[in-house]
Design an enzyme around this catalytic site. Structure first.
Site, PDB file in Angstrom:
ATOM      1  N   HIS A   1       4.115   0.242   7.354  1.00 19.12           N
ATOM      2  CA  HIS A   1       4.559   1.530   6.814  1.00 19.12           C
ATOM      3  C   HIS A   1       4.104   1.611   5.364  1.00 19.12           C
ATOM      4  O   HIS A   1       3.389   2.524   5.007  1.00 19.12           O
ATOM      5  CB  HIS A   1       6.086   1.677   6.955  1.00 19.12           C
ATOM      6  CG  HIS A   1       6.601   3.028   6.567  1.00 19.12           C
ATOM      7  ND1 HIS A   1       7.895   3.436   6.764  1.00 19.12           N
ATOM      8  CD2 HIS A   1       5.986   4.074   5.978  1.00 19.12           C
ATOM      9  CE1 HIS A   1       8.053   4.682   6.335  1.00 19.12           C
ATOM     10  NE2 HIS A   1       6.907   5.083   5.845  1.00 19.12           N
TER      11      HIS A   1
ATOM     12  N   GLU B   1       1.351   7.397   1.335  1.00 21.32           N
ATOM     13  CA  GLU B   1       1.942   6.126   0.877  1.00 21.32           C
ATOM     14  C   GLU B   1       1.491   5.795  -0.545  1.00 21.32           C
ATOM     15  O   GLU B   1       2.280   5.330  -1.369  1.00 21.32           O
ATOM     16  CB  GLU B   1       1.588   4.986   1.846  1.00 21.32           C
ATOM     17  CG  GLU B   1       2.347   5.060   3.153  1.00 21.32           C
ATOM     18  CD  GLU B   1       3.864   5.017   2.956  1.00 21.32           C
ATOM     19  OE1 GLU B   1       4.356   4.116   2.248  1.00 21.32           O
ATOM     20  OE2 GLU B   1       4.565   5.890   3.502  1.00 21.32           O
TER      21      GLU B   1
ATOM     22  N   HIS C   1       4.415   6.149  -3.399  1.00 19.47           N
ATOM     23  CA  HIS C   1       4.917   4.848  -3.856  1.00 19.47           C
ATOM     24  C   HIS C   1       3.962   4.129  -4.814  1.00 19.47           C
ATOM     25  O   HIS C   1       4.392   3.607  -5.839  1.00 19.47           O
ATOM     26  CB  HIS C   1       5.209   3.957  -2.649  1.00 19.47           C
ATOM     27  CG  HIS C   1       6.096   4.611  -1.629  1.00 19.47           C
ATOM     28  ND1 HIS C   1       7.431   4.833  -1.859  1.00 19.47           N
ATOM     29  CD2 HIS C   1       5.830   5.139  -0.409  1.00 19.47           C
ATOM     30  CE1 HIS C   1       7.963   5.456  -0.801  1.00 19.47           C
ATOM     31  NE2 HIS C   1       7.004   5.654   0.090  1.00 19.47           N
TER      32      HIS C   1
END
Ligand SMILES: *[C@@H]1O[C@H](CO)[C@@H](O)[C@H](O)[C@H]1NC(C)=O
Length: 409
Positions: free
Chosen positions: A88, A146, A150
């Site tokens: 993930h 992603e 992040h």
């Protein structure tokens, strides 16, 4: 005190698997050696363990010093290999488990696949195409998300932390490489199966059975999330010494529990065996008829794409090797980092003592298939998973048959 107690099997795995291996082809273009020699410490203070303010946040991750390597177990629909969880992401939570997201929209890069392949990270990209996959096939968008959500929050990945003259996006290349390498030290499927816990359509597990098994394998307790009562996500927690680029991940117990109930947890199998594909997003695809100079070679079996060829010419689901191709589609030779590739008898291999033989490429739909002696059939004595590898034979005389697709890097 804390250290002497926590340094156990996971830490050992992390240390035994250097994040930046010397034969990583990356070092040629994206000069990691340069980054490392620029003084960024792989030791130093462990994030979230400083007792006073640290000023140089290029080698100390803050405020996001609580790092979660999150993995999916997607079964509806199934994504990724049937014997592996998928990536993930890597999330920089604050030390108190709050978090920041979307920290620098000026670095919301698009074209992650191209960025990686243009900067020497084709092996990382090939692994992402099988193990960092979106449930709807939108891999490129997933990777962009992603990174933007992040990665841009990581202090040690600020462009000002990189050597001057680094290409735009070099810090994102480092992010994806690090996430892949960290994930490869965390084979959750294998950890569970080593403790006798395998996917089942009927069995259920208690949360403590699962966490006890994972702790027995790694020394640490992760957080488990469930969806409709079924295991769906795991978070492995770390602090970091040094930079995301070349630092050391220090495993820690999850500071919070996930969403799974205490009992009755399902761990369903993925459907249809391995269902990985390299479609979706802007994954590199071979233009039919045109022969790339550098390629990874992927195996396509009746159940879909299952890994491909390593540098020795063996079949595996591990990170694929980059092959150098010389010649034309009707006749070319191949080399890998191990040496020349060739077929001897019916055995395909690459290495320093291998006699070169010539190959051809055949267009089939959107695939460019490798052919030896005019045949695109290859077979092995088993289907690889985890760390197993199988010898590749030409023809169909071995039990498991497949074709080999040449994908430009
Ligand atoms: C640790 O360092 C960070 C970054 O300088 C700082 O924000 C934080 O307050 C420090 N923690 C302690 C306990 O001093």
């Amino acid at each position: 005190m804390f250290f002497s107690v926590v340094v156990s099997s996971l830490a050992a795995i992390a240390l035994a698997t250097p994040f930046f291996s010397p034969n990583d082809p990356t070092s040629q273009l994206f000069d990691r050696a340069n980054l490392i020699s620029s003084g960024y410490s792989t030791t130093g203070t462990q994030s979230c363990h400083n007792t006073s303010s640290v000023s140089n946040l290029c080698c100390f991750e803050a405020p996001g010093g609580l790092l979660l390597q999150t993995q999916f177990w997607d079964t509806n629909p199934s994504t990724g290999p049937s014997d592996s969880w998928t990536i993930h992401g890597l999330w920089p939570d604050h030390c108190d488990t709050t978090f920041s997201e979307n920290c620098d929209s000026s670095r919301d890069y698009t074209g992650i696949g191209t960025l990686l392949s243009n900067n020497g990270a084709s092996d990382t990209l090939a692994f992402m195409q099988t193990h960092w996959v979106d449930i709807n096939g939108q891999n490129e968008q997933f990777w962009e998300h992603e990174w933007a959500t992040h990665g841009t929050c990581m202090s040690t990945l600020k462009p000002s932390c990189l050597p001057s003259g680094s290409v735009k996006g070099a810090e994102a290349v480092a992010f994806f490489q690090t996430v892949v390498k960290l994930f490869q030290t965390l084979p959750t499927f294998t950890f569970l199966s080593n403790e006798g816990i395998t996917p089942s359509t009927t069995k259920t597990f208690t949360l403590s059975q699962l966490t006890t098994a994972l702790k027995a394998q790694t020394g640490f307790t992760p957080a488990l999330d469930c969806s409709s009562g079924a295991l769906n996500q795991i978070s492995w927690y770390f602090n970091l010494k040094g930079s995301i680029i070349d630092g050391t991940f220090v495993p820690i117990n999850a500071p919070e529990t996930g969403s799974c109930p205490s009992s009755g947890i399902k761990y369903p199998p993925k459907s249809g065996g391995s269902s990985t594909t390299t479609t979706g997003g802007s994954s590199p695809t071979g233009t039919p008829g045109s022969l790339p100079g550098k390629a990874t070679i992927h195996a396509i079996s009746s159940s879909g794409t299952v890994g491909g060829l390593l540098s020795a010419g063996t079949w595996s689901t591990q990170t694929l090797a980059t092959y150098t191709i010389t010649g034309t589609a009707s006749s070319f030779t191949m080399t890998s980092s191990k040496g020349n590739c060739g077929v001897s008898g019916t055995t395909f291999s690459c290495g320093s003592g291998v006699t070169t033989t010539s190959f051809s490429a055949v267009t089939s739909g959107s695939d460019l298939l490798l052919a030896s002696g005019g045949s695109t059939s290859f077979s092995s004595d088993g289907v690889p998973s985890g760390s197993t590898v199988f010898t590749v034979f030409t023809g169909t005389s071995h039990t498991d048959r497949y074709t080999l697709s040449i994908i430009s890097t």
